[in-house]
Design an enzyme around this catalytic site. Structure first.
Site, PDB file in Angstrom:
ATOM      1  N   SER A 124       0.797  -1.231   0.000  1.00 37.01           N
ATOM      2  CA  SER A 124       0.000   0.000   0.000  1.00 37.01           C
ATOM      3  C   SER A 124       0.827   1.278   0.000  1.00 37.01           C
ATOM      4  O   SER A 124       0.770   2.097   0.929  1.00 37.01           O
ATOM      5  CB  SER A 124      -0.946  -0.036   1.193  1.00 37.01           C
ATOM      6  OG  SER A 124      -1.723  -1.198   1.094  1.00 37.01           O
ATOM      7  N   ARG A 172       7.435   6.432  -4.295  1.00 37.56           N
ATOM      8  CA  ARG A 172       7.978   6.997  -3.051  1.00 37.56           C
ATOM      9  C   ARG A 172       7.359   6.248  -1.880  1.00 37.56           C
ATOM     10  O   ARG A 172       6.243   5.754  -1.973  1.00 37.56           O
ATOM     11  CB  ARG A 172       7.634   8.489  -2.936  1.00 37.56           C
ATOM     12  CG  ARG A 172       6.151   8.737  -3.040  1.00 37.56           C
ATOM     13  CD  ARG A 172       5.719  10.180  -2.936  1.00 37.56           C
ATOM     14  NE  ARG A 172       4.324  10.266  -3.363  1.00 37.56           N
ATOM     15  CZ  ARG A 172       3.921  10.647  -4.556  1.00 37.56           C
ATOM     16  NH1 ARG A 172       4.799  11.022  -5.457  1.00 37.56           N
ATOM     17  NH2 ARG A 172       2.654  10.671  -4.889  1.00 37.56           N
ATOM     18  N   ASP A 228      -3.998  -1.231  -1.464  1.00 40.58           N
ATOM     19  CA  ASP A 228      -5.136  -1.567  -0.586  1.00 40.58           C
ATOM     20  C   ASP A 228      -6.455  -0.979  -1.095  1.00 40.58           C
ATOM     21  O   ASP A 228      -7.515  -1.589  -0.948  1.00 40.58           O
ATOM     22  CB  ASP A 228      -4.867  -1.151   0.871  1.00 40.58           C
ATOM     23  CG  ASP A 228      -4.402   0.281   1.045  1.00 40.58           C
ATOM     24  OD1 ASP A 228      -4.237   0.987   0.043  1.00 40.58           O
ATOM     25  OD2 ASP A 228      -4.188   0.704   2.208  1.00 40.58           O
TER      26      ASP A 228
HETATM   27  C1  BGC Z   1      -0.315   5.298   0.230  1.00 45.04           C
HETATM   28  C2  BGC Z   1      -1.398   4.597  -0.553  1.00 45.04           C
HETATM   29  C3  BGC Z   1      -2.308   3.826   0.366  1.00 45.04           C
HETATM   30  C4  BGC Z   1      -2.808   4.695   1.492  1.00 45.04           C
HETATM   31  C5  BGC Z   1      -3.689   3.947   2.472  1.00 45.04           C
HETATM   32  C6  BGC Z   1      -0.931   6.099   1.370  1.00 45.04           C
HETATM   33  O1  BGC Z   1       0.099   6.646   2.152  1.00 45.04           O
HETATM   34  O2  BGC Z   1       0.420   6.163  -0.597  1.00 45.04           O
HETATM   35  O3  BGC Z   1      -0.823   3.738  -1.513  1.00 45.04           O
HETATM   36  O4  BGC Z   1      -3.383   3.347  -0.380  1.00 45.04           O
HETATM   37  O5  BGC Z   1      -1.720   5.248   2.188  1.00 45.04           O
HETATM   38  O6  BGC Z   1      -3.051   2.864   3.022  1.00 45.04           O
END
Ligand code: BGC
Length: 518
Positions: free
Chosen positions: A178, A193, A231
């Site tokens: 995620s 990142r 996610d």
């Molecule tokens: C991430 C996402 C993720 C979200 C929730 C963010 O910091 O960049 O990819 O879906 O957090 O988990």
């Protein structure tokens, strides 16, 4: 002699700690405390800083909608609008056993998901806690740890199920990772990142699926990584599997993000791939990055600017830093610390415990808001137990009001993001469901109601057509359903036509022709 009152109670914090409160409230004049009037004056100032008017929200939605469009049209934008190569909605008839690995913000989770069809499933899972060191150490080591946990899980759950694993047979695995990854295929993802405080070295800019496969080989696991997913994408697919009215998925947890299903013809930046324009593909928005660096659209206070400047990624994830559970407690702490510095709060008391960055967990804001007692005993408990500080009722009411302002702003900004997708996709008239997950959505009192109220402030009465609901487990069930897509012939065809084109890249004309002919 001032009157003294007593109260007691206990509460279990989200961290698992039990906080017992036995409070004896003395008169309030033995320490120099701010008066009720002073606190009310200060509150007015913070109200104007943290309150979002409907008009301001509509302006944010407009800028947000434009940003989403730009991300779909051009590659490498701040809000990257990532094509996920997850084609179309589940039918609800997907079946089989799948492994799912979920690397989120706090834990690592391994699941065995049995899809039973008709939107039904069974799930067996184990959670492993990630340490702060693991989050900052070398990336390959982090994936090795993931593979090691998988091995333990497989050994435990498949040791006796010889029918489930024949020699040479590999288990399909969906890996929910995620963090923003740009994808060229469903089993590929280059980490753009780290977010949420992660900073593992030698990982940004690399294909994390490849790195993870290396770890799988190291532990000789009978597992085939079939999908790398976000996610939000998992949540979108899982929520639609059980509730087909779900068109958008959002996560409000340690991080904040959304996914939705887009028509391939509208994803201009991948038009050259020659994918059937009539197909649908899930888009991982990575909307946490909205307004990063430029800070043109969001109402940032000086506390938000400090949170940003002192983070491991200054300038990045601007939207997320105003909303997600990782930061709300810190915003409140910074306001309180300012008032300590100004000599308004806790005069004559030692405040060193409260001066430690991130010591005020967002879970405390939830507890403050939900304190049911007149004396606000929960808030007394938090300040005495965790920070060795005494508070007056006026101060506690002030803290609760501040928590409410910060929590409400987060929810209303979240409505802006949802409204932007709704506007872009034209979902307002017919209405839609939004599958939502994450600790803020699930545990913060009134968060969902505030999101709904925000949607009505933006859209008027029609805002009622957009309804959020607690999502299905995207990182487990969603990931398994997506891993099962690999077996689906029609989807395979779309993926292969896309891959064949890739091998043939450079022949743009033939791709264009194919696209027109399709
Ligand atoms: C991430 C996402 C993720 C979200 C929730 C963010 O910091 O960049 O990819 O879906 O957090 O988990």
């Amino acid at each position: 002699m001032p009157a003294s009152r007593r109260g007691s109670g206990s509460v279990t914090l989200p961290t698992g700690q039990t906080l017992a409160i036995h409070t004896r409230i003395q008169g309030e004049e033995d320490l120099p405390h701010a008066t009720k009037k002073t606190m009310a004056d200060h509150l007015r100032k913070y109200e104007s800083l943290f309150t979002l008017t409907p008009q301001r929200m509509r302006m944010i939605v407009e800028a947000f909608t434009e940003t989403l469009e730009i991300g779909l049209n051009k590659p490498n934008q701040i809000v990257p609008m990532i094509p996920t190569y997850v084609f179309g909605w589940p039918t609800g008839q997907e079946t089989g056993d799948f492994l799912a690995l979920d690397l989120g913000g706090t834990n690592l989770r391994v699941c065995l998901v049995t899809l039973q069809g008709e939107g039904k499933f069974e799930i067996t899972q184990t959670k492993y806690r990630l340490t702060e060191e693991q989050k900052q150490d070398d990336g390959q080591k982090l994936f090795d740890f993931c593979a090691e946990c998988l091995k333990t899980f497989v050994d435990t759950n498949f040791g006796e199920r010889d029918s489930a694993l024949k020699p040479g047979q590999n288990l399909p695995l969906g890996f929910t990772f995620s963090y923003p990854c740009s994808q060229e295929r469903i089993d590929h993802g280059e980490l753009i990142r780290w977010t949420k405080g992660f900073g593992a070295a030698n990982t940004e800019g690399r294909d994390v699926a490849e790195m993870f496969k290396k770890s799988l080989e190291k532990y000789q696991l009978p597992i085939q990584l079939t999908a790398l997913i976000n996610d939000t994408t998992g949540t979108l697919i899982a929520s639609h599997y059980v509730n087909p009215r779900t068109k958008i998925a959002v996560i409000f947890g340690t991080g904040c993000n959304a996914a939705y299903m887009e028509n391939v013809k509208n994803i201009e930046k991948i038009n050259h791939l020659g994918i059937d324009p009539a197909a649908e593909m899930a888009i991982n928005c990575e909307w946490g990055a909205f307004d990063s660096f430029e800070h043109e659209h969001l109402p940032r206070t000086k506390y938000d600017a400090i949170v940003d400047d002192t983070s491991n990624k200054p300038g990045e994830q601007a939207f997320e830093k105003l909303i997600s559970g990782r930061y709300l407690g810190e915003i409140l702490r910074l306001v309180i610390c300012e008032l300590i510095d100004e000599g308004v709060l806790f005069l004559g008391q030692n405040t060193y415990k409260l001066e430690k960055p991130y010591c005020l967990d967002t879970a405390f804001l939830s507890l403050m808001e939900s304190d049911p007692t007149d004396e606000l005993l929960m808030i007394i408990g938090i300040f005495t137990h965790f920070f060795a500080l005494e508070t007056t009722l006026a101060e506690r009411q002030f803290f609760r009001a501040l928590a409410k302002l910060i929590g409400r702003r987060a929810a209303r900004l979240s409505s802006c993001g949802i409204a932007a997708i709704v506007s872009k996709m034209g979902y307002l008239e017919e209405g839609c469901m939004v599958g939502a997950d994450g600790s803020l959505y699930n545990k913060y009192p009134g968060f969902a109601d505030r999101v709904h109220e925000g949607l009505q402030d933006i859209f008027g009465e029609k805002g009622r057509n957009i309804i959020t609901h607690h999502a299905e487990d995207g990182s487990g069930v969603g990931s398994a359903i997506i891993a099962s897509y690999d077996k689906d012939q029609e989807r395979r065809w779309i993926v292969h036509s896309c891959l064949n084109y890739r091998q043939d890249e450079g022949h743009c004309d033939s791709a264009k022709n194919r696209q027109i002919a399709m």
